[in-house]
Each structure stands twice: as C-alpha cells, then as structure tokens.
Scaffold this active site. Structure first.
Site, short mmCIF file in Angstrom:
data_model
loop_
_atom_site.label_atom_id
_atom_site.label_comp_id
_atom_site.label_asym_id
_atom_site.label_seq_id
_atom_site.Cartn_x
_atom_site.Cartn_y
_atom_site.Cartn_z
N LYS A 22 0.86 -1.21 0.00
CA LYS A 22 0.00 0.00 0.00
C LYS A 22 0.89 1.25 0.00
CE LYS A 22 -1.77 1.51 4.05
NZ LYS A 22 -1.45 2.89 4.40
N ASN A 23 1.90 1.28 0.87
CA ASN A 23 2.67 2.52 1.04
C ASN A 23 3.72 2.74 -0.03
OD1 ASN A 23 1.07 3.04 3.17
ND2 ASN A 23 2.59 2.58 4.75
N CYS A 116 -4.95 12.40 12.36
CA CYS A 116 -5.71 11.16 12.34
C CYS A 116 -5.56 10.58 13.74
CB CYS A 116 -5.16 10.19 11.29
SG CYS A 116 -3.58 9.52 11.75
N ARG A 121 0.10 14.66 12.56
CA ARG A 121 0.52 14.37 11.18
C ARG A 121 0.69 15.65 10.34
NH1 ARG A 121 -1.08 9.00 10.19
NH2 ARG A 121 0.48 8.96 8.55
N ASP A 304 4.88 0.83 12.07
CA ASP A 304 3.67 0.16 11.57
C ASP A 304 3.56 -1.28 12.04
OD1 ASP A 304 3.51 1.83 8.32
OD2 ASP A 304 3.03 2.46 10.35
N ARG A 396 -8.71 -0.65 4.65
CA ARG A 396 -7.88 0.36 4.00
C ARG A 396 -6.51 -0.22 3.65
NH1 ARG A 396 -7.86 6.01 6.99
NH2 ARG A 396 -6.43 6.24 5.26
C1 EPZ Z 1 4.22 7.11 6.33
O1 EPZ Z 1 3.42 8.11 6.89
C2 EPZ Z 1 3.33 5.88 6.22
N1 EPZ Z 1 2.22 6.17 5.32
C3 EPZ Z 1 2.81 5.49 7.61
O2 EPZ Z 1 2.04 4.30 7.47
C4 EPZ Z 1 4.01 5.21 8.50
O3 EPZ Z 1 3.56 4.91 9.80
C5 EPZ Z 1 4.93 6.44 8.54
O4 EPZ Z 1 5.33 6.80 7.20
C6 EPZ Z 1 6.21 6.19 9.35
O5 EPZ Z 1 6.91 5.11 8.80
C7 EPZ Z 1 2.44 6.17 3.97
O6 EPZ Z 1 3.55 5.92 3.51
C8 EPZ Z 1 1.26 6.46 3.09
P1 EPZ Z 1 6.16 10.56 8.32
P2 EPZ Z 1 3.94 9.65 6.88
O7 EPZ Z 1 6.00 11.80 7.51
O8 EPZ Z 1 4.81 9.87 5.71
C9 EPZ Z 1 6.31 13.97 11.63
C10 EPZ Z 1 0.18 2.93 7.74
O9 EPZ Z 1 -0.27 2.38 8.74
N2 EPZ Z 1 6.21 14.90 10.49
O10 EPZ Z 1 7.34 9.68 8.07
O11 EPZ Z 1 2.76 10.52 7.09
C11 EPZ Z 1 5.06 13.11 11.79
O12 EPZ Z 1 4.10 13.78 12.57
C12 EPZ Z 1 0.65 4.36 7.81
O13 EPZ Z 1 0.31 2.39 6.61
C13 EPZ Z 1 6.22 16.27 10.73
O14 EPZ Z 1 6.29 16.72 11.87
O15 EPZ Z 1 4.85 9.67 8.18
C14 EPZ Z 1 5.60 11.88 12.47
O16 EPZ Z 1 5.69 12.13 13.86
C15 EPZ Z 1 0.38 4.96 9.18
N3 EPZ Z 1 6.13 17.13 9.67
C16 EPZ Z 1 7.00 11.73 11.91
O17 EPZ Z 1 7.35 13.02 11.37
C17 EPZ Z 1 6.06 16.68 8.37
O18 EPZ Z 1 6.01 17.52 7.44
C18 EPZ Z 1 7.12 10.71 10.78
O19 EPZ Z 1 6.08 10.98 9.86
C19 EPZ Z 1 6.06 15.28 8.15
C20 EPZ Z 1 6.15 14.41 9.22
#
Ligand code: EPZ
Length: 416
Positions: A22-23, A116, A121, A304, A396
C-alpha cells in the site's frame, strides 16, 4: 458497519500470497501525474486507500483503467490540479499529489490532510521543501496552495525523517531546473520503490535508500511499466499472527530483505524463520518469549509493526518494554487489548506489556489500521469469540483479509 468475528484457538498453518505494498503503491500512482504519457503499474493491491486515490486522480482528469492488479493511468488530460477536503480527509496520503502537481502544472491546491487517530501528522516539511525549490506556498482555509512558474533544484534538509515528505519532494524535483539534494531523507524501501519507478519513467535519481538523495531535473518524464514491491507490513502482520498461534506458515510473493528488524525480533521471541528468494516460512514455539522494541525510521523497527508486537507480547513469557518514537498517540490498541485481558501499563511513549497465560474474547473497537491488525492477532489467540467493530480501518490496508486468514485455518467471519 462491518464487524469481524474471530473464534480463538486455531493454530495457523499453510501458505498465502502477500499483496503489493500500500505505502509504495500510493506515491507510485501519484507519479503518473508527472507525465503526459500513460504509465502502467502491476501488483497494485485492491485496497480502499488505493480506490480512494484513484477516485481523486480521476476527479483531476486522469484517465484510470484497472484490470485485476494492473492499473494504467493517463494524466495527459489533467485540467484540475485540486485535491478537495472531501477526498483528502478520508485518506491523508492524498497529500502525495502535491509535489507532482506543482512540478507539472506550476500550481496545486491540496487540502491539508489534518490529523488522524495516531497523531497530528503535520506536513510542514513537505511545504518547507517546496518553498526551498521556489514555490510560493500559502496555507489558508484548510488548503495548501502552491504556485511557481518553474521549480528550481535546491538543497533541502528535512527537520525529521519523513516518508511521504521525502516522496513528495523527490517527485517534485524530477521536473525542476537543476539538481535537488534531499538530506536526512527517509530510507524506507517504499521510497526506493518510488525512485525505481521514477527512474523507469526517465527521472535522474541517485542515493535512494540512503539519507541523501540527489535528483537532476529533466524536461519531461515518459511512460513506463512498474511492478509495486511486496507489502512488508502485511508480511510482518501475518508472521505475527502465525507466531502467536504456535503456527507454521509460508508467505509467498514477498521478501525478508525489507524486514530484518522484525524478523530479528520474531527469532528472539523463539520463532524459527527460513527465507527464500521470494518467500518466508515461520515456525512458532508453543509460547513466545517477550521481546522489547523501540520504533524508529528504517532500517530500525517499523512503527507500523508496533501494535502487532504489542498483541503477541500480551501472551508471551515475560515482560516487554515497547517504545513508540515516531507518533505521539499510537497506543490506542492498548486499551482494547486490555479488554481482552492483557496486562499493559502505558507511561508516555512507553508501554510495559506483562505476558498473561491467556486472553479472553470480548467485543473491541478498531481505531486505526495497524491497531485493528493487533486486535485480530489477539482475537486469534483469545479464548472464545472476539468481535472487532469498525473494521473499515482494516479494509484500508489489508487485501482479502478474512479469506487469507481463513486459508491459514483461522476461524473468522465478517458480519455486515
Ligand atoms: C508514512 O506516513 C506511512 N504512510 C505510515 O504508514 C508510516 O507509519 C509512517 O510513514 C512512518 O513510517 C504512507 O507511507 C502512506 P512521516 P507519513 O512523515 O509519511 C512527523 C500505515 O499504517 N512529520 O514519516 O505521514 C510526523 O508527525 C501508515 O500504513 C512532521 O512533523 O509519516 C511523524 O511524527 C500509518 N512534519 C514523523 O514526522 C512533516 O512535514 C514521521 O512521519 C512530516 C512528518
């Protein structure tokens, strides 16, 4: 609202095929926006999140055709570079259209994804990177509005490792003028899969999989065919389901090479794991040893998989300490597991899980995708019947969930 009923006690055994990731599929489908030529993707999983994204792309004017796991997208006719709140609120990853739209059309209006269940996020790093590339970005009325005649290559240092932030900026940089360097980049395999797809489309990218990615902008990208990588989190989820039931399963169409941290922990828990080129076999002991873990960006233990390991630790021998360092609120499955009899104490971002001899079936509620998976794992081993409500979260991210579980001998059925 569908529910899932699980009769605990079955020992999982047999063989199932793992679906596409998915990701990886989500950013890869958005990459089609970068070219006027049709792009074909194979091994695309049939998931609600994928269907949602395809609807969003269609709304923008992308021609979508889907046949089994093959999706062909033609973005030559895109005339509406907008992602509405209605679409984005149901699927945060829609933010991944932002980079491609700005790169190709010089303008995009994408609704802020909003938080979420697992955390706020924010997307500030996505915005900061586009601004570094010369885009004028405003956030107003809940929308990110970006405009620029042409993106310019830049050196971008993200404040934290962000998977979709890295993916958005890598896609935007493909059509920018000059070289972009993304430092502190996410190293997740899904980032590498996206880079491989972009290179097949004519992009010039080096360093993906490391923490510095270099992208030389080109004038245009062209058509290509790309096979989506296997879903390592689906793989890890079924490995946990087999491990907790004392099972013996073989997962095909997947690879152990993206799951070293997870496989190490399952071996520490007492499982015997053998890996083949594109399959993994797990034989579990009668009872698992508790295993402590700390989530962190790839190649460390993936956030995850945290909920799934809380479930297997709930009935393991000993006490596990689980630390969640990525998201601020990713322990919601703990209270649901406690309803099944788990002995879990939460202190900030640390959970102390003391293994109990047995869980007891109850009605529980899914709160997010991976939390729902942990409730299934617990239900498989709880005595009696467990009913899981709000399983739209599961649909999902897990393709043909109950038929795959049933194929492994689980007693599970869906109530609509
Ligand atoms: C991706 O989410 C995945 N989703 C998530 O999978 C996964 O848990 C996550 O990466 C971490 O590995 C997809 O790839 C579609 P991040 P993402 O940006 O990219 C903070 C699932 O279950 N952050 O790496 O949204 C954020 O709040 C989902 O399949 C900022 O502060 O995660 C978090 O604490 C859930 N500002 C950390 O960084 C930003 O601009 C990592 O988030 C971006 C992120």
């Amino acid at each position: 609202m569908d529910k899932l009923l699980i009769e605990g006690g079955a020992r999982l055994s047999g063989e199932i095929a793992i679906s596409g990731a998915k990701n990886a599929a989500l950013p890869i489908l958005c990459a089609a926006l970068l070219t006027t030529e049709p792009v074909t993707f194979t091994n695309v999983p049939r998931l609600n999140d994928i269907a949602t994204l395809l609807r969003l792309l269609e709304q923008m004017g992308v021609k979508v055709s889907r046949e089994a796991d093959v999706v062909t997208l033609d973005a030559s006719g895109v005339d509406n570079p907008v992602a509405s709140y209605e679409m984005v609120k149901t699927m945060r990853a829609s933010i991944l259209v932002l980079g491609p739209l700005v790169a190709r059309f010089g303008e995009a209006r994408v609704s802020l994804p909003g938080g979420c269940a697992i955390g706020a996020r924010p997307v500030d790093q996505h915005i900061k990177g586009l601004q570094a590339m010369g885009a004028d970005v405003k956030v107003e009325h809940g929308y990110v509005h970006a405009k620029v005649p042409k993106l310019k290559g830049a050196r971008i240092f993200t404040d934290m490792v962000t998977v979709t932030g890295t993916e958005n900026l890598m896609m935007a940089a493909c059509l920018a003028d000059g070289e972009t360097v993304i430092e502190n980049a996410a190293r997740e395999p899904e980032v590498v899969d996206l880079a491989n797809c972009l290179v097949a489309m004519g992009a010039r990218i080096s360093g993906a999989g490391g923490d510095v990615i270099r992208i030389q902008g080109v004038a245009a990208l062209h058509s290509a065919t790309h096979r989506v990588m296997p879903d390592r989190i689906e793989t890890g989820t079924y490995l946990c389901a087999a491990a907790v039931t004392g099972g013996d399963v073989r997962l095909t169409g997947t690879s152990a090479s993206y799951l070293d941290a997870v496989i190490d922990k399952l071996m520490d828990a007492g499982c015997d794991i053998t890996t083949e080129r594109d399959a993994i076999r797990l034989k579990a002991p009668q009872r698992l040893n508790a295993v402590s873990l700390r989530t962190a960006p790839y190649p460390a233990f993936p956030t995850d998989m945290q909920a799934q390991f809380m479930a297997i630790n709930a009935v393991a021998e000993g006490t596990a300490v689980i630390r969640e360092t990525i998201f601020e609120n990713r322990f919601m499955h703990a209270v649901e597991l406690q309803r099944l009899g788990a002995d879990i104490k939460i202190d900030g971002n640390t959970a102390f899980v003391k293994g109990v001899a047995r869980l007891h079936g109850a009605t529980v509620m899914a709160t997010d995708l991976r939390a729902s998976a942990s409730l299934i794992i617990a239900g498989l081993v709880a005595e009696g019947e467990t009913t899981i409500e709000r399983i739209y979260h599961l649909d999902r991210g897990y393709e043909k969930l109950e038929s795959k579980l049933a194929a492994l001998g689980a007693k599970v059925r869906r109530l609509s």
